[in-house]
Design an enzyme around this catalytic site. Structure first.
Site, PDB file in Angstrom:
ATOM      1  N   TYR A  50       0.772  -1.245   0.000  1.00 38.05           N
ATOM      2  CA  TYR A  50       0.000   0.000   0.000  1.00 38.05           C
ATOM      3  C   TYR A  50       0.806   1.300   0.000  1.00 38.05           C
ATOM      4  O   TYR A  50       0.471   2.245  -0.710  1.00 38.05           O
ATOM      5  CB  TYR A  50      -0.926   0.030   1.226  1.00 38.05           C
ATOM      6  CG  TYR A  50      -1.922  -1.088   1.305  1.00 38.05           C
ATOM      7  CD1 TYR A  50      -2.677  -1.465   0.194  1.00 38.05           C
ATOM      8  CD2 TYR A  50      -2.132  -1.778   2.498  1.00 38.05           C
ATOM      9  CE1 TYR A  50      -3.601  -2.496   0.281  1.00 38.05           C
ATOM     10  CE2 TYR A  50      -3.056  -2.808   2.588  1.00 38.05           C
ATOM     11  CZ  TYR A  50      -3.792  -3.164   1.478  1.00 38.05           C
ATOM     12  OH  TYR A  50      -4.706  -4.172   1.555  1.00 38.05           O
TER      13      TYR A  50
ATOM     14  N   HIS B 177      23.494  -6.920  21.010  1.00 39.80           N
ATOM     15  CA  HIS B 177      23.324  -5.468  21.183  1.00 39.80           C
ATOM     16  C   HIS B 177      23.438  -4.818  19.805  1.00 39.80           C
ATOM     17  O   HIS B 177      24.515  -4.798  19.197  1.00 39.80           O
ATOM     18  CB  HIS B 177      24.395  -4.919  22.125  1.00 39.80           C
ATOM     19  CG  HIS B 177      24.055  -3.579  22.702  1.00 39.80           C
ATOM     20  ND1 HIS B 177      24.046  -2.433  21.955  1.00 39.80           N
ATOM     21  CD2 HIS B 177      23.703  -3.214  23.965  1.00 39.80           C
ATOM     22  CE1 HIS B 177      23.706  -1.405  22.721  1.00 39.80           C
ATOM     23  NE2 HIS B 177      23.485  -1.864  23.946  1.00 39.80           N
ATOM     24  N   ASP B 178      22.324  -4.298  19.322  1.00 40.33           N
ATOM     25  CA  ASP B 178      22.318  -3.787  17.953  1.00 40.33           C
ATOM     26  C   ASP B 178      23.205  -2.562  17.764  1.00 40.33           C
ATOM     27  O   ASP B 178      23.920  -2.440  16.761  1.00 40.33           O
ATOM     28  CB  ASP B 178      20.883  -3.494  17.491  1.00 40.33           C
ATOM     29  CG  ASP B 178      20.135  -2.539  18.404  1.00 40.33           C
ATOM     30  OD1 ASP B 178      20.633  -2.225  19.500  1.00 40.33           O
ATOM     31  OD2 ASP B 178      19.013  -2.114  18.026  1.00 40.33           O
TER      32      ASP B 178
ATOM     33  N   HIS C 202     -29.702  10.467  12.335  1.00 36.96           N
ATOM     34  CA  HIS C 202     -30.031   9.092  12.738  1.00 36.96           C
ATOM     35  C   HIS C 202     -30.109   8.171  11.517  1.00 36.96           C
ATOM     36  O   HIS C 202     -30.762   7.131  11.557  1.00 36.96           O
ATOM     37  CB  HIS C 202     -31.358   9.053  13.508  1.00 36.96           C
ATOM     38  CG  HIS C 202     -31.453  10.081  14.593  1.00 36.96           C
ATOM     39  ND1 HIS C 202     -30.965   9.880  15.857  1.00 36.96           N
ATOM     40  CD2 HIS C 202     -31.959  11.345  14.577  1.00 36.96           C
ATOM     41  CE1 HIS C 202     -31.178  10.960  16.591  1.00 36.96           C
ATOM     42  NE2 HIS C 202     -31.767  11.865  15.835  1.00 36.96           N
TER      43      HIS C 202
ATOM     44  N   SER D 296     -17.019  -7.607  -7.976  1.00 41.56           N
ATOM     45  CA  SER D 296     -17.270  -8.875  -7.274  1.00 41.56           C
ATOM     46  C   SER D 296     -16.913 -10.022  -8.201  1.00 41.56           C
ATOM     47  O   SER D 296     -17.194  -9.972  -9.406  1.00 41.56           O
ATOM     48  CB  SER D 296     -18.749  -8.968  -6.857  1.00 41.56           C
ATOM     49  OG  SER D 296     -19.070 -10.285  -6.438  1.00 41.56           O
TER      50      SER D 296
ATOM     51  N   ARG E 279     -11.403   0.114   2.283  1.00 39.09           N
ATOM     52  CA  ARG E 279     -10.008   0.016   2.709  1.00 39.09           C
ATOM     53  C   ARG E 279      -9.650   1.188   3.621  1.00 39.09           C
ATOM     54  O   ARG E 279      -8.914   1.038   4.593  1.00 39.09           O
ATOM     55  CB  ARG E 279      -9.085  -0.007   1.488  1.00 39.09           C
ATOM     56  CG  ARG E 279      -7.614  -0.195   1.841  1.00 39.09           C
ATOM     57  CD  ARG E 279      -6.718  -0.129   0.611  1.00 39.09           C
ATOM     58  NE  ARG E 279      -7.045  -1.184  -0.330  1.00 39.09           N
ATOM     59  CZ  ARG E 279      -6.490  -1.268  -1.551  1.00 39.09           C
ATOM     60  NH1 ARG E 279      -5.624  -0.353  -1.951  1.00 39.09           N
ATOM     61  NH2 ARG E 279      -6.812  -2.257  -2.362  1.00 39.09           N
TER      62      ARG E 279
ATOM     63  N   SER F 171      11.006  -0.743  23.619  1.00 38.13           N
ATOM     64  CA  SER F 171      11.784  -0.863  22.388  1.00 38.13           C
ATOM     65  C   SER F 171      11.065  -1.634  21.291  1.00 38.13           C
ATOM     66  O   SER F 171      10.876  -1.124  20.185  1.00 38.13           O
ATOM     67  CB  SER F 171      13.128  -1.535  22.694  1.00 38.13           C
ATOM     68  OG  SER F 171      13.887  -1.689  21.512  1.00 38.13           O
TER      69      SER F 171
END
Length: 481
Positions: free
Chosen positions: A15, A82-83, A155, A285, A299, A330
């Protein structure tokens, strides 16, 4: 393995725009960390720390990561768990003259948090012009249809008439509030800057031998290099997660707006008064070939629901931080921040596509009005009869009786509303027989809707869009699917 072998978030793969998907890519993230290390080294060198020109030159020459860099960093992270330190090591391999000074005095959040603030800023810079452009297009639509009477609904029951343009202004006003909220969130963004392990700057005070002025100047210089005018004066190890909540709330509110607009369009499509664009070869359809399903608006409602709910995550993350920081923020932030921006970007693409090609069916709208207007016009009939000397109570009772008779015909026999024919045959109403058709003109039932539309767009919308003049265009966002 190819991308087809593993799960890919549809937000990025299906998307979102390329620019937003790239912003939250690993390449952008880790390049930004390297840029932050360069800024830190430059500022530290300027303030007298022994950092060579060669070190900075090597760092700047390797800002962009290669495939080999990613491989090395992955192996290092697997080993070190540890990144940030994995990437410090990887950067040092390609910039050996800087290996000993990369990340000097900093904590991990110098990279991660400052990078996230840069991403928040860049992400908002991507979505704000797109939102302004949607408002601009919808404003043109509102002006074009400002005089077209249409049933109002309260309504979800037929109510006093409005105009197609005035209804669009309801959507625009909500989008203007979203534009205001996102702009304010963008303006309020600061930088974490150079604050150290718990935000006290103790490590930098040690590096500069207790010189508070140089520590403050280091913070200012790095903030300036990052393009921020302001650094948060108080932080813990992290910047307050309330900042994330503030930004994501503004996007979540926009998500709710998209649900609201999408829902209206879906209902109008059901009554065949208005439709979203439908392409020549589009299939509504797989079974019912005649269908023209409002898939864009559906969507929009679906993703708007996801975005609207992300603010709860952000608020929970903020509220669950303990003292100077805990790491339970994290993992969820790695998901929520990109998802918020990617979803906002997707919704803007859908919304732009929809408002660029809204289809209005005046003949259907007129028929819908004719079906309901006889009941709505009765107040005009009463007022006119009273003006000609009739008793209001007697007129009201006569209208009530005929209205119930006509209503029974519609509901019990499925026939057309024949209230007007009944009134034209009732001798009580003979004084206004000649005026009934004029009293039934739909244009006399819309009040100040056309005037409100014009004034709103001139006084409110155009002023709000002035900062975005250069971003306004008639180009239509293409939907990936």
């Amino acid at each position: 393995m190819s991308n087809n072998d593993i799960y890919q978030t549809p937000l990025a793969s299906r998307y979102a725009s390329e620019e937003m998907a790239q912003l939250f890519s690993n390449k952008t993230r880790f390049r930004t960390w390297r840029q932050l290390w360069v800024w830190l080294a430059k500022a530290e060198k300027q303030l007298g720390l022994p950092i060579s020109d060669e070190a900075i030159a090597q760092m700047e020459a390797h800002l962009d990561l290669t495939d080999e860099d990613f491989k090395v960093a992955a192996e290092e992270e697997k080993r070190r768990r540890h990144d940030v330190m994995a990437h410090v090591h990887t950067f040092g391999q390609v910039a050996p003259a800087a290996a000993g000074i990369i990340h000097w005095g900093a904590t991990s959040c110098y990279c991660t948090d400052n990078a996230d603030l840069l991403f928040l800023r860049q992400g908002l810079d991507i979505v704000l012009p797109k939102l302004a452009n949607v408002i601009y297009k919808l404003s043109n639509f509102a002006l074009e249809h400002k005089d077209l009477p249409a049933l109002g609904y309260t309504h979800y029951q037929p109510a006093q008439l409005t105009t197609v343009g005035k209804r669009a202004c309801l959507w625009i006003q909500d989008l203007l509030w979203d534009l205001r909220n996102l702009t304010r969130a963008r303006s309020d963004l600061g930088f974490r800057g150079v604050k150290g392990t718990t935000g006290t700057q103790a490590s930098f005070l040690a590096i500069f031998n207790g010189d508070h002025d140089r520590v403050e100047e280091l913070d200012r210089l790095v903030t300036q290099l990052a393009g921020f005018e302001y650094a948060y004066p108080i932080t813990s190890q992290t910047y307050s997660r309330k900042v994330d909540a503030d930004v994501i709330y503004a996007m979540s509110s926009f998500g709710a707006t998209c649900q609201r607009i999408g829902g209206d369009i879906r209902h109008l499509a059901a009554t065949k008064e208005m439709e979203e664009p439908f392409e020549k070869d589009q299939i509504g359809s797989s079974a019912m070939a005649y269908k023209r399903n409002p898939m864009r608006s559906e969507r929009m409602c679906s993703l708007g629901r996801h975005l609207a709910n992300l603010c709860k995550d952000a608020l929970d993350t903020y509220s669950q931080q303990w003292f100077e920081r805990t790491l339970d923020d994290s993992a969820i932030r790695r998901i929520d921040i990109p998802h918020a921006f990617l979803t906002t970007d997707v919704l803007l693409r859908i919304l732009d596509n929809v408002v660029s090609g809204l289809v209005v069916y005046p003949a259907v709208i007129a028929r819908r009005i004719r079906e309901e207007l006889p009941f709505m016009a009765t107040e005009n009939f009463i007022m006119r009869m009273v003006a000609l000397g009739a008793s209001r109570q007697d007129t009201h009772e006569a209208i009530r009786v005929l209205s119930h008779q006509a209503s029974a015909i519609v509901k019990q026999e499925g026939k057309d509303n024949d209230l007007i024919e009944r009134i034209k045959k009732d001798k009580f109403f003979e004084p206004i027989w000649g005026e009934i058709d004029g009293l039934m003109d739909p244009r006399t039932f819309v009040g100040r809707a056309p005037e409100q539309t014009v004034k709103f767009i001139e006084k409110e919308v155009k002023v709000a869009l002035e900062p975005w003049t250069g971003a306004l265009s008639g180009e239509v966002s293409e939907l990936n699917v």
